[in-house]
Write an enzyme that holds these catalytic residues in place. Sequence first.
Site, mmCIF file in Angstrom:
data_model
loop_
_atom_site.group_PDB
_atom_site.id
_atom_site.type_symbol
_atom_site.label_atom_id
_atom_site.label_comp_id
_atom_site.label_asym_id
_atom_site.label_seq_id
_atom_site.Cartn_x
_atom_site.Cartn_y
_atom_site.Cartn_z
ATOM 1 N N ASP A 627 8.049 -1.272 -8.051
ATOM 2 C CA ASP A 627 7.921 -0.099 -8.911
ATOM 3 C C ASP A 627 6.695 0.711 -8.494
ATOM 4 O O ASP A 627 6.166 0.544 -7.407
ATOM 5 C CB ASP A 627 7.853 -0.504 -10.394
ATOM 6 C CG ASP A 627 6.692 -1.473 -10.658
ATOM 7 O OD1 ASP A 627 5.798 -1.597 -9.803
ATOM 8 O OD2 ASP A 627 6.683 -2.093 -11.739
ATOM 9 N N ASP A 628 6.241 1.581 -9.347
ATOM 10 C CA ASP A 628 5.123 2.455 -9.012
ATOM 11 C C ASP A 628 3.780 1.889 -9.456
ATOM 12 O O ASP A 628 2.946 2.591 -10.019
ATOM 13 C CB ASP A 628 5.347 3.841 -9.616
ATOM 14 C CG ASP A 628 6.471 4.582 -8.931
ATOM 15 O OD1 ASP A 628 7.150 5.361 -9.601
ATOM 16 O OD2 ASP A 628 6.666 4.363 -7.727
#
Length: 757
Positions: A627-628
């Site tokens: 993810d980020d």
Amino acid sequence: MAFDQTLTMAPHHRLYLYRSPRSPATSSDLPRSSSSSSSSSPRLIFTRRSSCGGGGAMAASGAGHPLRRRADGMSQLPSAARRIAHHLNAVVRGDSLASGESDPAVVPSPLFSQRALVSSLDQYREMYRRSIEDPAGFWSEIATQFYWKETWDPEVYAENIDVRKGAVSIEWFKGAKTNICYNAVDRNVEGRDGGKVALYWEGNEPGLDGRLTYSELLDRVCQLANYLKHVGVGKGDAVVIYLPMLMELPIAMLACARIGAVHSVVFAGFSAESLTQRIADCRPKVVLTCNAVQRGSKTIFLKDIVDTALGECAKDGVHVGLCLTYENLSAMKRDDTKWQEGRDVWWQDVVPNFPTKCEVEWVDAEDPLFLLYTSGSTGKPKGVLHTTGGYMVYTATTFKYAFDYKPTDIYWCTADCGWITGHSYITYGPLLNGATVVVYEGAPNYPDPGRSWDIVDKYKVTIFYTAPTLIRSLMRDGDDYVTRYSRKSLRVLGSVGEPINPSAWRWFFNVVGDSRCPISDTWWQTETGGIMITPLPGAWPQKPGSATFPFFGVQPVIVDEKGNELEGECSGYLCIKKSWPGAFRTLYGDHERYETTYFKPFAGYYFSGDGCRRDKDGYHWLTGRVDDVINVSGHRIGTAEVESALVSHAQCAEAAVVGVEHEVKGQGIYAFVTLVEGVPYSEELRKSLILTVRNQIGAFAAPDKIHWAPGLPKTRSGKIMRRILRKIASRQLNELGDTSTLSDPTVVDQLIALSDH
């Protein structure tokens, strides 16, 4: 179930407590405290918008309970548990491990295995099988080794982690009453270990040190607990702790736990703005800090940071009436400290005046223990909330087995209590086992890169738990800084925070451990509370860089993009099937975000956010974040946080941040920056942008690279194509893929042309 209380503390935040109408039995065969509890009411906001009693499907389990059911077959038993010993190319510990892509597995020496708590694959397999088939029986049997004022309900645990069946809810040992401070400190004193050293403290400067026995630790904890009670802190109240690695940090954590207050430790490296966010969110009654700390050759003025944060909070209507400040004489004199009369109080002036006996506040197993804020992809820190009973049992058990702990061990974890590792494996897990723990205030390479091994020799450290970032940094400094020290006391090494690359693993094994110490290469997260996948020293062969197999009660699965479980050798998304005692229960004040982030991506599972590969032998290899969130030196940093800081700069129009491989830190921060029209690129501006991030978040979040960007690759809907940015940042230019969907494909060529500017 009947609701006992409904208490409102702030708009839209409410804590519900409920208990079943029964008269719980007391465990009469365990040692009792001479203390009695006071009946103060919980005040921490613990929001669950759904009904606790029947808002969704709850799978319950308990010894002899009709709802307890067999796990979904034994397919979850690690496949390697049946076959790895038969065909792996292996070396026995004591032999040097050669470098190379096809590393042999490292087999425990017969003598180490003979003495280990889990001495064979067969023993692990049997314990793991029981933990999966009968989790209620397995964990309740372990839980009886702790003191409980009242025992738990017939259902040892109740869970729903499938959002399709209702609100996510996890409970372990519900109805039981205990206190983690009592179990970690008092019981050791009552068990005649009061004279054993609990904490060795090593200051930043060589020669500056201290120690506390368990009896002395108990006295110090009680004095602070009594002071906190005196100023109005009670069960459920939040206390923010912004302290460096002084002995007062674990003391403060334990003091809060003793009186049922909920501590929120903030890493003493976060900026005033980050501290402001955390104070504003949990609204503490008290902030604990010190005037300054010396870390390496640098002085950090912590009290100034707190002053700024409290000032900003006050502007938004959040007022903290007390700042208890420890005078850290090695870093700063009292007379040089800025002071606000009526709010600031010197720790040394008041705390030592309070009694060394403090009654224990018995809390429900599901009452909150602590809040710990971690970065999220939205830019707003997430307040991970852990409760008491399950966390206590899980951290103590994982510490015991993952490090093969013996009562004679001297244990040192190089982490900071501002992170989850310091909570679980400096303060709680070790002390619950009666361990002797080394606490180090300074930088691991100060005054030179041999400091870590000097400390190991000084205290005869036997278990050394650190991060791959430090391993790679010391590896770069050369073997001589290691080999000039004995290190003969070491018997178990550990790694935490991020995947360790095989070359660093080999160096750690060969050089630091003299090819004789097993490495517990652990995988876990702030959210999991404790270790989830790890080698057990002495039980099976290790592969350099692999976290190997799951801990007891943990069912990892690898799924594809559609959430289908993958079997055998594969790569995909790492998820966890079923709950475990140490799991976090919610995100403070935002249960919806809790469900959306962790349980909605793959319904029916906890989604870790990490990628994972399982090899043909069943070993797990963590491949990093999907993810980020970027993992820098074991610190999880949301890309949105860094982007927000960059865009706050007057000359920055837009920013996009990605993670890239970093030789020392594991991942580095790579920022693409679009400037305001007409502003020229310059080295001065580059430094100014980095400084902005340092000031708003902290030095650990400073970008390693600023890449000037005339524009960013976006789809026609405006979404930034981070996949392309990652490829450019890592120089994988032949893997950019299809760029035809971009609103302006020429931006990619412009970014490539500016790669070296």
